[in-house]
Design an enzyme around this catalytic site. Structure first.
Site, PDB file in Angstrom:
ATOM      1  N   LYS A  13       7.758  46.273 -19.294  1.00 42.89           N
ATOM      2  CA  LYS A  13       8.075  46.054 -20.722  1.00 42.89           C
ATOM      3  C   LYS A  13       8.482  47.353 -21.417  1.00 42.89           C
ATOM      4  O   LYS A  13       9.475  47.391 -22.118  1.00 42.89           O
ATOM      5  CB  LYS A  13       6.854  45.496 -21.468  1.00 42.89           C
ATOM      6  CG  LYS A  13       6.454  44.101 -21.096  1.00 42.89           C
ATOM      7  CD  LYS A  13       5.395  43.558 -22.058  1.00 42.89           C
ATOM      8  CE  LYS A  13       4.112  44.360 -22.088  1.00 42.89           C
ATOM      9  NZ  LYS A  13       3.357  44.378 -20.828  1.00 42.89           N
ATOM     10  N   ARG A  88      -0.206  39.746 -28.133  1.00 40.22           N
ATOM     11  CA  ARG A  88      -0.895  39.572 -26.849  1.00 40.22           C
ATOM     12  C   ARG A  88      -1.917  38.451 -26.908  1.00 40.22           C
ATOM     13  O   ARG A  88      -2.514  38.130 -25.884  1.00 40.22           O
ATOM     14  CB  ARG A  88      -1.616  40.854 -26.478  1.00 40.22           C
ATOM     15  CG  ARG A  88      -0.818  41.773 -25.567  1.00 40.22           C
ATOM     16  CD  ARG A  88      -1.591  43.059 -25.422  1.00 40.22           C
ATOM     17  NE  ARG A  88      -1.405  43.726 -24.183  1.00 40.22           N
ATOM     18  CZ  ARG A  88      -0.826  44.934 -24.066  1.00 40.22           C
ATOM     19  NH1 ARG A  88      -0.354  45.545 -25.106  1.00 40.22           N
ATOM     20  NH2 ARG A  88      -0.748  45.507 -22.894  1.00 40.22           N
ATOM     21  N   ARG A 127       2.396  54.856 -11.572  1.00 40.35           N
ATOM     22  CA  ARG A 127       3.064  55.179 -12.842  1.00 40.35           C
ATOM     23  C   ARG A 127       2.618  56.539 -13.387  1.00 40.35           C
ATOM     24  O   ARG A 127       1.437  56.875 -13.352  1.00 40.35           O
ATOM     25  CB  ARG A 127       2.744  54.099 -13.878  1.00 40.35           C
ATOM     26  CG  ARG A 127       3.304  54.419 -15.249  1.00 40.35           C
ATOM     27  CD  ARG A 127       3.447  53.201 -16.095  1.00 40.35           C
ATOM     28  NE  ARG A 127       2.168  52.670 -16.557  1.00 40.35           N
ATOM     29  CZ  ARG A 127       2.085  51.618 -17.368  1.00 40.35           C
ATOM     30  NH1 ARG A 127       3.177  50.982 -17.752  1.00 40.35           N
ATOM     31  NH2 ARG A 127       0.902  51.174 -17.752  1.00 40.35           N
ATOM     32  N   ARG A 160      -2.102  57.484 -16.934  1.00 38.76           N
ATOM     33  CA  ARG A 160      -2.912  56.874 -17.986  1.00 38.76           C
ATOM     34  C   ARG A 160      -4.299  56.524 -17.445  1.00 38.76           C
ATOM     35  O   ARG A 160      -4.428  56.080 -16.314  1.00 38.76           O
ATOM     36  CB  ARG A 160      -2.223  55.602 -18.506  1.00 38.76           C
ATOM     37  CG  ARG A 160      -1.049  55.901 -19.393  1.00 38.76           C
ATOM     38  CD  ARG A 160      -0.242  54.687 -19.734  1.00 38.76           C
ATOM     39  NE  ARG A 160      -1.007  53.478 -20.005  1.00 38.76           N
ATOM     40  CZ  ARG A 160      -0.473  52.347 -20.460  1.00 38.76           C
ATOM     41  NH1 ARG A 160       0.830  52.288 -20.704  1.00 38.76           N
ATOM     42  NH2 ARG A 160      -1.200  51.279 -20.675  1.00 38.76           N
ATOM     43  N   ARG A 171      -7.205  44.464 -16.532  1.00 34.03           N
ATOM     44  CA  ARG A 171      -6.083  44.217 -17.452  1.00 34.03           C
ATOM     45  C   ARG A 171      -5.314  42.968 -17.042  1.00 34.03           C
ATOM     46  O   ARG A 171      -4.864  42.200 -17.895  1.00 34.03           O
ATOM     47  CB  ARG A 171      -5.153  45.430 -17.482  1.00 34.03           C
ATOM     48  CG  ARG A 171      -5.771  46.609 -18.215  1.00 34.03           C
ATOM     49  CD  ARG A 171      -5.038  47.893 -17.931  1.00 34.03           C
ATOM     50  NE  ARG A 171      -3.707  47.913 -18.477  1.00 34.03           N
ATOM     51  CZ  ARG A 171      -2.721  48.685 -18.023  1.00 34.03           C
ATOM     52  NH1 ARG A 171      -2.926  49.481 -16.997  1.00 34.03           N
ATOM     53  NH2 ARG A 171      -1.535  48.649 -18.573  1.00 34.03           N
TER      54      ARG A 171
END
Ligand code: AMP
Length: 216
Positions: A13, A88, A127, A160, A171
């Site tokens: 996203k 969300r 990531r 992160r 998550r």
């Protein structure tokens, strides 16, 4: 133009929103980025949000809804907004509808990025994000020219806190329980477009842009 991007954590996203916002001249409104900025600046909102974020859980709706309300009148939003990571929950989707209705700016497109959940664990684990400009990298598929350094601004790349494997699984579960129902909410309104997020960044972006082309 108002665009909402939906997709599980790691579906791309943020990456797609950056590309689309730049091409279409829209404000990229990532609630995750706004929260991380608040955490970095030690604001009251940041302090309230950080325990939820580090656990991979959602920050309470009322905090998020007021945050979005404060951002949507920014001059950069004049031409339109691309929402990344918001709404969300059903509560947030309804709050966004009410907010947009009060501004007479209805949602034009809901873009759903679809991907296999196991591929996401690999994606998120690799990531890395630039601390300075927010550019997103991947250790395998989109590595920076120099390890740990942003190609664009030479900022430091970091992982992160919520990209650790255990938090990633939390998550995903939170997404399935609380966000996946939004797919039906928007599909029922007939303006949702679904794209295969496993195709590669440029292919997916080209597909989305082609679909939006008629509207700009
Ligand atoms: P993201 O960068 O979009 O993956 O968001 C990172 C984290 O910020 C999430 O795991 C949540 O803890 C929090 N967050 C971001 N957007 C929202 C939202 N719309 N509702 C609740 N929590 C959010």
């Amino acid at each position: 133009m108002i665009v909402v991007l939906l997709g599980a954590p790691g579906s791309g996203k943020g990456t797609q929103a950056k590309i689309l916002a730049a091409k279409l001249g829209l404000l990229h409104l990532s609630t995750g980025d706004v929260l991380r900025r608040n955490v970095a600046e030690n604001t009251e909102l940041g302090a309230l949000a950080v325990p939820f974020m580090n656990a991979g859980k959602y920050v309470p709706d009322d905090l998020i809804n007021s945050m979005v309300e404060a951002e949507i009148d920014a001059p950069a939003a004049a031409k339109g907004v691309i929402f990344d990571g918001y709404p969300r929950t059903l509560n947030q989707a309804q709050a966004l509808d009410a907010l947009l209705e009060s501004k007479n700016r209805p949602i034009d497109y809901v873009i759903n990025l679809e991907i296999d959940p196991e591929a996401l664990v690999v994606r998120l684990g690799g990531r890395r994000v630039c601390r300075n400009c927010g550019q997103i990298y991947h250790l395998v598929s989109q590595a920076p020219a120099k390890p740990g350094v942003c190609d664009t601004c030479s900022g430091e790349l970091y992982q992160r806190d919520d990209d650790q494997e255990e938090t990633i699984r939390t998550r995903q579960k939170v997404y399935t329980d609380q966000t996946a129902p939004l797919l039906k909410y928007y599909a029922d309104r007939g303006h949702m477009l679904t794209f295969d997020a496993a195709e590669g960044i440029d292919t997916t972006a080209a597909g989305i842009l082609a679909a939006l082309e008629g509207a700009v």
